[in-house]
Design an enzyme around this catalytic site. Sequence first.
Site, PDB file in Angstrom:
ATOM      1  N   GLY A   1       0.818  -1.212   0.000  1.00 57.58           N
ATOM      2  CA  GLY A   1       0.000   0.000   0.000  1.00 57.58           C
ATOM      3  C   GLY A   1       0.849   1.257   0.000  1.00 57.58           C
TER       4      GLY A   1
ATOM      5  N   GLY B   1     -12.320  -5.403 -21.234  1.00 54.23           N
ATOM      6  CA  GLY B   1     -11.406  -6.533 -21.344  1.00 54.23           C
ATOM      7  C   GLY B   1     -10.955  -6.736 -22.777  1.00 54.23           C
TER       8      GLY B   1
ATOM      9  N   LYS C   1      12.008  -8.892  12.463  1.00 52.48           N
ATOM     10  CA  LYS C   1      13.247  -9.245  11.745  1.00 52.48           C
ATOM     11  C   LYS C   1      13.232  -8.862  10.250  1.00 52.48           C
ATOM     12  CE  LYS C   1      16.189 -11.604  13.524  1.00 52.48           C
ATOM     13  NZ  LYS C   1      17.127 -11.103  14.538  1.00 52.48           N
TER      14      LYS C   1
ATOM     15  N   ASP D   1      15.826  -5.466  -4.656  1.00 58.06           N
ATOM     16  CA  ASP D   1      15.634  -5.937  -6.035  1.00 58.06           C
ATOM     17  C   ASP D   1      16.788  -5.435  -6.900  1.00 58.06           C
ATOM     18  OD1 ASP D   1      13.184  -6.773  -5.164  1.00 58.06           O
ATOM     19  OD2 ASP D   1      12.029  -5.200  -6.167  1.00 58.06           O
TER      20      ASP D   1
ATOM     21  N   GLU E   1     -14.435   4.999 -14.863  1.00 59.92           N
ATOM     22  CA  GLU E   1     -13.770   4.705 -13.585  1.00 59.92           C
ATOM     23  C   GLU E   1     -12.426   5.424 -13.428  1.00 59.92           C
ATOM     24  OE1 GLU E   1     -14.233   2.620 -16.084  1.00 59.92           O
ATOM     25  OE2 GLU E   1     -12.683   1.071 -16.237  1.00 59.92           O
TER      26      GLU E   1
ATOM     27  N   HIS F   1     -14.100   4.779 -20.267  1.00 57.82           N
ATOM     28  CA  HIS F   1     -13.908   4.184 -18.931  1.00 57.82           C
ATOM     29  C   HIS F   1     -14.142   5.251 -17.857  1.00 57.82           C
ATOM     30  CE1 HIS F   1     -12.140   0.252 -20.006  1.00 57.82           C
ATOM     31  NE2 HIS F   1     -11.735   0.885 -21.091  1.00 57.82           N
TER      32      HIS F   1
ATOM     33  N   CYS G   1     -16.956  -0.227 -22.027  1.00 60.26           N
ATOM     34  CA  CYS G   1     -16.051  -0.522 -23.129  1.00 60.26           C
ATOM     35  C   CYS G   1     -16.380  -1.859 -23.784  1.00 60.26           C
ATOM     36  CB  CYS G   1     -14.604  -0.423 -22.651  1.00 60.26           C
ATOM     37  SG  CYS G   1     -13.475  -0.101 -24.005  1.00 60.26           S
TER      38      CYS G   1
HETATM   39  N1  GLN Z   1     -11.139  -5.162 -26.479  1.00 56.93           N
HETATM   40  C1  GLN Z   1     -12.011  -4.073 -26.768  1.00 56.93           C
HETATM   41  C2  GLN Z   1     -11.352  -3.063 -27.689  1.00 56.93           C
HETATM   42  O1  GLN Z   1     -10.161  -3.033 -27.839  1.00 56.93           O
HETATM   43  C3  GLN Z   1     -12.467  -3.398 -25.500  1.00 56.93           C
HETATM   44  C4  GLN Z   1     -11.365  -2.753 -24.742  1.00 56.93           C
HETATM   45  C5  GLN Z   1     -11.739  -2.429 -23.318  1.00 56.93           C
HETATM   46  O2  GLN Z   1     -12.706  -2.949 -22.788  1.00 56.93           O
HETATM   47  N2  GLN Z   1     -10.949  -1.596 -22.686  1.00 56.93           N
HETATM   48  O3  GLN Z   1     -12.054  -2.268 -28.285  1.00 56.93           O
END
Ligand code: GLN
Length: 549
Positions: A24, A361, A195, A154, A525, A523, A388
Amino acid sequence: MTNFKANFKSNFIFITGGVVSSLGKGIITASLASLIEELNYKVNIIKLDPYLNVDAGTMNPYEHGEVFITFDGGETDLDIGHYERFTNILFSKNNNITAGKIYMDLITKEREGVFLGKTIQVVPHLTNEIKEKILKLSDGFDFILVEVGGTVGDIEGLPFLEAIRQMAIEYKNKVKFIHITFVPFLKHTGELKTKPSQHSIKKLQESGIQPDLVIVRSDIPITQEIKNKIALFSNLLPKYVINIPNLSNVYQVPLLLLNQNISNFLFNNKRKNDLKERSKWVDLNIIIKKIERQSNVINIAIIGKYTNLKDSYKSLIEALRHSSIENKAKINIKLIDSTKHENRIIKKELQYIDGFIIAGGFGTRGIQGKINILKYLREKGIPTLGICLGLQLMVIEFFQNVLNIKEATSQEFILDKNNTLKDDDRYIYVVKLMEDQKYIKLVGGTMRLGNYKCKIIENTLAFKIYQQNEIVERHRHRYEINNEYLDLLESKGFIVSGINEELNVVEIMEYVNHPFYFGVQFHPEFNSRVFRPNKLFTFFINLLKKRKS
Ligand code: GLN
């Protein structure tokens, strides 16, 4: 020495982590920035990522959590998302500097002959490149927080530690180091163990860095005795060891830092008490506590395929939380793996859910499951928000099951083995590759990314939600709704209510014969902050709340 002249007003705070990753650090860094910002100082945050990818865009969410999209189209580390959600700062893609980017820029300079005659080395050339990038982003700011990704020790992180060590010498009393460690609790002996923290602090000191503050993360609150022990090994007074145990809500972190006198550490004597009572986090936490005590819960499901790792949907989950606070409504978020619904939907898993979000996705895995679930949600009149890929699948499902055009699909799902488009007349591409994407060969950073305008059509649900003619939202996609078939969709009530006029791209669609069946190509979000939630999620949760009461 670097060429770039620093603004000597700037104070640098470097944040490193030890013991394990996922402590975090990003949330703590974001919290610190927010507190500094509250005193009207100008603050910037830089995330240094020791991995060799040039940016996070090509990483699978399972590797590294979600890819956060900045307004200027950067595909960045998810920590940039934390920074935005906690503060008022708008971050550019430049605020995320990966080792890959630094090596690439350095090697480009070498090829251009910038260092002609010289042997290019990690010290000083690579470290200079790192320092230069930090300094460029520091100009005009009172405070620069620099979070070093990864864990101390690292191999990839060494040049970064060396660069910030040098900065402590060059900018002396303008530099502070915070090291974040973890104290595990061993259940079988009932003990908190210091530790691993001792080792990681030693490791940091071996790099020539003496922490000024150690923040201890732990599952349960640690005792003063443990703090004293860590202080001793860190060369610090015990008051410079503070603790952030696991909390029910990340938005409690700023207040917890304040309560442990972080102001003493951050500010000079004059300002150190200014924040004590009047921080905006005090009121926010009162609201959060009240919400937590409510017995009514709104159940929201996110349908996706990266459901094993919650960080894959980080921004989405946080955006929902922001809007739940705005609505003073308690929510419970369930992640549902769409691949389990490929053959037929498992109704039991969808029961008692008040609203669904079909997440974005890529690729074909989990697609049929999402289509099956969408059919159910559309037919049953259950509030559904498609984001999307979610919108694209809403359109495909509508063609297949309402318009009875079973061949409807997206070009993305019919790519051949070489990832090139197939012209196959067995399919009808209701979702197609965007025109300018056809000529793109590289994968990294080439989608339609970042801010684009969306015109909102009047007398639609979208207009009711946004109450304005134009919005700007962030994007990340290659495919779009095929305009050729819009008339068919609209004839059955699935209408376009938002559009990007410059590119003639569908941005929002809504189904008029449904309580809420709403899909967006962008998006939302990525554009939500705890003190300024996104209107779409706020409307969505408000609707679910009203339906429940
Ligand atoms: N795979 C889809 C595209 O490239 C949707 C992308 C996404 O959901 N961000 O248009």
